[in-house]
Design a protein around this motif. Structure first.
Motif, PDB file in Angstrom:
ATOM      1  N   HIS A 146       5.844  -2.167  -6.833  1.00 64.36           N
ATOM      2  CA  HIS A 146       6.965  -1.881  -5.946  1.00 64.36           C
ATOM      3  C   HIS A 146       7.753  -3.146  -5.600  1.00 64.36           C
ATOM      4  O   HIS A 146       8.614  -3.143  -4.733  1.00 64.36           O
ATOM      5  CB  HIS A 146       6.432  -1.217  -4.668  1.00 64.36           C
ATOM      6  CG  HIS A 146       7.503  -0.672  -3.793  1.00 64.36           C
ATOM      7  ND1 HIS A 146       8.412   0.265  -4.233  1.00 64.36           N
ATOM      8  CD2 HIS A 146       7.848  -0.948  -2.512  1.00 64.36           C
ATOM      9  CE1 HIS A 146       9.254   0.541  -3.262  1.00 64.36           C
ATOM     10  NE2 HIS A 146       8.943  -0.186  -2.204  1.00 64.36           N
ATOM     11  N   HIS A 160      11.293  -2.827  -5.274  1.00 68.59           N
ATOM     12  CA  HIS A 160      11.653  -1.667  -4.455  1.00 68.59           C
ATOM     13  C   HIS A 160      12.237  -0.526  -5.282  1.00 68.59           C
ATOM     14  O   HIS A 160      13.218   0.105  -4.899  1.00 68.59           O
ATOM     15  CB  HIS A 160      12.601  -2.076  -3.312  1.00 68.59           C
ATOM     16  CG  HIS A 160      11.948  -3.035  -2.389  1.00 68.59           C
ATOM     17  ND1 HIS A 160      11.023  -2.654  -1.444  1.00 68.59           N
ATOM     18  CD2 HIS A 160      12.027  -4.393  -2.314  1.00 68.59           C
ATOM     19  CE1 HIS A 160      10.572  -3.729  -0.813  1.00 68.59           C
ATOM     20  NE2 HIS A 160      11.162  -4.796  -1.324  1.00 68.59           N
ATOM     21  N   CYS A 174       7.218   1.264   3.347  1.00 63.02           N
ATOM     22  CA  CYS A 174       7.923   0.022   3.026  1.00 63.02           C
ATOM     23  C   CYS A 174       9.140  -0.145   3.936  1.00 63.02           C
ATOM     24  O   CYS A 174      10.046   0.685   3.947  1.00 63.02           O
ATOM     25  CB  CYS A 174       8.339   0.016   1.560  1.00 63.02           C
ATOM     26  SG  CYS A 174       9.367  -1.389   1.146  1.00 63.02           S
ATOM     27  N   CYS A 232      12.570  -0.464   2.071  1.00 64.37           N
ATOM     28  CA  CYS A 232      13.078   0.800   1.539  1.00 64.37           C
ATOM     29  C   CYS A 232      13.621   1.693   2.650  1.00 64.37           C
ATOM     30  O   CYS A 232      14.659   2.327   2.499  1.00 64.37           O
ATOM     31  CB  CYS A 232      11.985   1.538   0.775  1.00 64.37           C
ATOM     32  SG  CYS A 232      11.689   0.832  -0.840  1.00 64.37           S
TER      33      CYS A 232
HETATM   34 ZN   LIG Z   1      10.307  -0.837  -0.890  1.00 62.23          ZN
END
Ligand SMILES: [Zn+2]
Length: 394
Positions: free
Chosen positions: A327, A330, A360, A363
């Motif tokens: 990730h 992202h 997150c 995000c």
């Molecule tokens: Zn993220």
């Protein structure tokens, strides 16, 4: 000044049977216990149609198997075995190869040798065996079994090459899955190399329980050990995978180290090279072992790492780090999961990825659905269809 071809020797004297066809039988060692004797008799019994007075000849051997009889090998037993070897090897007992008939080839491996037997119409045509090198003896069982097939095919090249009706029998069922798999799905380089050599031959691979593979089983178990030279290691495929996981050697070492310490993976390393215990034992050890047991036919071990097909199985201690790496840029949830599917695996990897992304901060802060765009009005047109609006819905 001699040519060997499909089981015959041609020289200035004419044509004779190539003794290589029965060398493996002639080199069989004498049984050392009841189990080995049973294995020998299973083999001989399979060929009884070609042995006159079969029952009479073998009766001293059968006596040795009786309950309450101590296994004591005497000279008369050796004589019987030598006689049987002679009868089995005799030219008349070996069928000559017929290119128009289907070929059945049995291949098997024991812990220190490999053997094969080629049949047509249930008649033996060619036997072969060799002991494994010190290095090969440490191979996993599945690799040895595949090696037995490769060895047989190379030895029997003149029979098999171009033949349209060849069936090869193995008593190691996980091989069937490996054999039908595409190259890029096989992670184990040894199996990949062996498969490459088999590409020359057109055959179907079938499973037969070990107790029915008399000949190959016996040949691979009771051969007189000989020092064979190291097999050629040419044709090495470095990589046919498009989606290799690229990692630095330090990180690789870390993975190997953590895999060997992992409460579940350390067992898999061990089972892969020996044998999986039964489910009851697995349940007792616990963890995800039962889960991996169900996937065992797709599991390979290479360089101290465990793979499921081409996906690296990540040890528990490194999983959080791997999700963070996935990730790192992202990427959205679906893209992260797709990337994971190509490269890495552990049970419930998907929910761990989902969980991490849902938490997150970056995000959440910048995800597109959170950006409220201002509604812009447009002027009402004068005539119908002077302005058309289009949109795409998911
Ligand atoms: Zn993220």
């Amino acid at each position: 000044n001699e040519v060997k071809f499909i089981g015959f020797k041609f020289n200035s004297e004419g044509m004779s049977t190539d003794s290589d066809r029965v060398k493996a039988v002639q080199e069989l060692s004498m049984p050392k216990n009841k189990t080995e004797l049973q294995s020998l008799l299973g083999f001989v019994n399979y060929l009884r149609a070609f042995i006159p007075n079969y029952s009479e000849i073998i009766s001293p051997l059968r006596d040795l198997l009786k309950r309450n009889i101590e296994f004591r090998w005497e000279k008369n037993h050796t004589d019987v075995v030598e006689k049987l070897k002679g009868l089995i090897s005799e030219r008349t007992k070996l069928a000559n190869f017929d290119p128009n008939k289907p070929i059945n080839l049995e291949c098997d491996s024991s812990k220190d040798a490999i053997g094969f037997a080629l049949f047509q119409d249930d008649q033996p045509v060619h036997y072969g065996s060799r002991s494994l090198t010190d290095c090969e003896q440490n191979w996993a069982q599945i690799e040895k079994e595949y090696l037995a097939i490769t060895y047989a095919c190379q030895k029997l090249h003149n029979y098999l090459f171009g033949h349209k009706s060849v069936t090869i029998f193995t008593d190691h069922s996980p091989l069937l899955a490996i054999h039908t798999k595409n190259f890029d799905k096989i992670k184990n380089n040894r199996l990949k190399n062996l498969k490459l050599k088999l590409l020359h031959y057109d055959f179907s691979l079938k499973y037969k329980p070990g107790k029915e593979l008399y000949s190959a089983d016996l040949l691979s178990r009771n051969i007189i050990p000989t020092r064979s030279s190291e097999p050629d290691s040419g044709d090495i495929i470095h990589s046919l995978c498009c989606n290799e996981l690229v990692v630095s050697s330090e990180k690789m070492d870390l993975f190997v180290q953590e895999t060997s310490k992992d409460p579940v993976l350390k067992h898999i390393l061990e089972y892969y090279h020996s044998q999986w215990p039964n489910r009851h034992t697995l349940n007792q050890i616990g963890g995800d072992l039962v889960h991996f047991h169900n996937l065992r036919n797709d599991i390979t071990v290479e360089g101290g790492l465990v793979y499921l097909n081409q996906r690296l199985v990540v040890p528990t201690s490194l999983r959080a780090m791997m999700v963070d790496l996935l990730h790192e840029t992202h990427l959205g949830l679906e893209k992260c999961k797709a990337k994971a599917r190509q490269l890495i695996y552990w049970p419930s990897i998907n929910s761990q990825v989902e969980n991490t992304i849902s938490k997150c901060y970056v995000c959440q802060r910048f995800s597109r659905k959170n950006i409220k765009e201002q509604l812009i009005n447009h002027d009402i047109p004068d005539t119908p269809f002077s302005k058309i609006g289009l949109d795409v819905a998911e």
